[in-house]
Write an enzyme that holds these catalytic residues in place. Structure first.
Site, mmCIF file in Angstrom:
data_model
loop_
_atom_site.group_PDB
_atom_site.id
_atom_site.type_symbol
_atom_site.label_atom_id
_atom_site.label_comp_id
_atom_site.label_asym_id
_atom_site.label_seq_id
_atom_site.Cartn_x
_atom_site.Cartn_y
_atom_site.Cartn_z
ATOM 1 C CG ASP A 170 -19.470 -39.660 -39.233
ATOM 2 O OD1 ASP A 170 -19.050 -40.792 -38.920
ATOM 3 O OD2 ASP A 170 -20.686 -39.355 -39.215
ATOM 4 C CB ILE A 171 -22.985 -38.157 -43.127
ATOM 5 C CG1 ILE A 171 -23.928 -37.307 -43.970
ATOM 6 C CG2 ILE A 171 -23.741 -39.196 -42.304
ATOM 7 C CD1 ILE A 171 -24.640 -38.093 -45.073
ATOM 8 C CG ASN A 225 -18.034 -47.663 -33.035
ATOM 9 O OD1 ASN A 225 -17.508 -47.572 -31.933
ATOM 10 N ND2 ASN A 225 -18.657 -46.638 -33.603
ATOM 11 N N GLY A 269 -21.157 -51.495 -31.452
ATOM 12 C CA GLY A 269 -21.936 -50.365 -31.960
ATOM 13 C C GLY A 269 -21.709 -50.061 -33.426
ATOM 14 C CD GLN A 270 -18.625 -52.777 -38.074
ATOM 15 O OE1 GLN A 270 -18.264 -53.695 -37.333
ATOM 16 N NE2 GLN A 270 -18.168 -52.636 -39.302
ATOM 17 C CG HIS A 319 -16.228 -47.336 -40.233
ATOM 18 N ND1 HIS A 319 -17.012 -48.443 -40.441
ATOM 19 C CD2 HIS A 319 -16.801 -46.671 -39.197
ATOM 20 C CE1 HIS A 319 -18.026 -48.443 -39.577
ATOM 21 N NE2 HIS A 319 -17.909 -47.390 -38.803
ATOM 22 C CG HIS A 339 -15.818 -43.430 -35.953
ATOM 23 N ND1 HIS A 339 -16.920 -42.701 -36.334
ATOM 24 C CD2 HIS A 339 -16.190 -44.725 -35.979
ATOM 25 C CE1 HIS A 339 -17.934 -43.541 -36.570
ATOM 26 N NE2 HIS A 339 -17.515 -44.770 -36.358
HETATM 27 P P1 DGP Z 1 -20.450 -46.922 -37.019
HETATM 28 O O1 DGP Z 1 -21.516 -46.804 -35.994
HETATM 29 O O2 DGP Z 1 -19.067 -47.057 -36.411
HETATM 30 O O3 DGP Z 1 -20.736 -48.000 -38.048
HETATM 31 O O4 DGP Z 1 -20.454 -45.510 -37.746
HETATM 32 C C1 DGP Z 1 -20.734 -45.303 -39.089
HETATM 33 C C2 DGP Z 1 -20.555 -43.838 -39.361
HETATM 34 O O5 DGP Z 1 -20.691 -43.641 -40.751
HETATM 35 C C3 DGP Z 1 -21.566 -42.935 -38.682
HETATM 36 O O6 DGP Z 1 -20.881 -42.060 -37.778
HETATM 37 C C4 DGP Z 1 -22.203 -42.129 -39.799
HETATM 38 C C5 DGP Z 1 -21.294 -42.396 -40.980
HETATM 39 N N1 DGP Z 1 -22.004 -42.504 -42.242
HETATM 40 C C6 DGP Z 1 -23.001 -43.371 -42.535
HETATM 41 N N2 DGP Z 1 -23.433 -43.187 -43.796
HETATM 42 C C7 DGP Z 1 -22.650 -42.204 -44.306
HETATM 43 C C8 DGP Z 1 -22.605 -41.580 -45.588
HETATM 44 O O7 DGP Z 1 -23.351 -41.884 -46.517
HETATM 45 N N3 DGP Z 1 -21.685 -40.585 -45.744
HETATM 46 C C9 DGP Z 1 -20.829 -40.215 -44.751
HETATM 47 N N4 DGP Z 1 -19.962 -39.235 -45.014
HETATM 48 N N5 DGP Z 1 -20.844 -40.787 -43.541
HETATM 49 C C10 DGP Z 1 -21.751 -41.767 -43.329
#
Ligand code: DGP
Length: 112
Positions: A29-30, A85, A91-92, A98, A100
């Site tokens: 996760d980024i 989520n 909270g998506q 995806h 987590h």
């Molecule tokens: P959610 O709130 O469940 O939709 O979380 C989406 C997650 O995705 C959030 O924790 C940050 C991650 N994320 C969003 N954009 C990127 C990206 O471009 N690269 C990566 N590695 N993670 C990302």
């Protein structure tokens, strides 16, 4: 509907990929919320867990197995949490299913 995760699957934007096969991808996760925080996503464009159907059973099963194997490879034998989520109240933010996986510290319950 394509999202930022479709671009990661297509390698159009970089990600720290931990696992890839024909069905799913795992990457860090980024914006990590724990010492270990990675995502497992199906390559199929499914918007959320609320949008799966019977035909997705094998895909979902593969995601679970990959989550378990990557968690093991990341040293999370003490435990971890898997979160999906789902839609607005869940909270998506990214509209591509995806999971987590968070670990490396104790998790609180209930989540916020
Ligand atoms: P959610 O709130 O469940 O939709 O979380 C989406 C997650 O995705 C959030 O924790 C940050 C991650 N994320 C969003 N954009 C990127 C990206 O471009 N690269 C990566 N590695 N993670 C990302």
């Amino acid at each position: 509907m394509p999202s930022i995760f479709s671009k990661i699957i297509a390698k159009e934007i970089p990600a720290d990929i931990l696992h890839e096969d024909d069905v799913c991808l795992a990457f860090r996760d980024i914006n990590p919320k724990a010492p270990v925080h990675f995502l497992v996503i199906p390559k199929k464009e499914i918007e959320s867990l609320a949008d799966v159907s019977e035909e997705d059973e094998a895909i979902l099963g593969r995601c679970m197995v990959v989550a378990s194997k990557v968690a093991d490879a990341e040293g999370l034998e003490a435990g971890y949490r898997m979160v999906a989520n789902t839609r607005e109240e869940g909270g998506q933010e990214v509209p591509h299913l995806h999971f987590h996986i968070l670990g490396g510290r104790p998790m609180n319950w209930p989540p916020g």
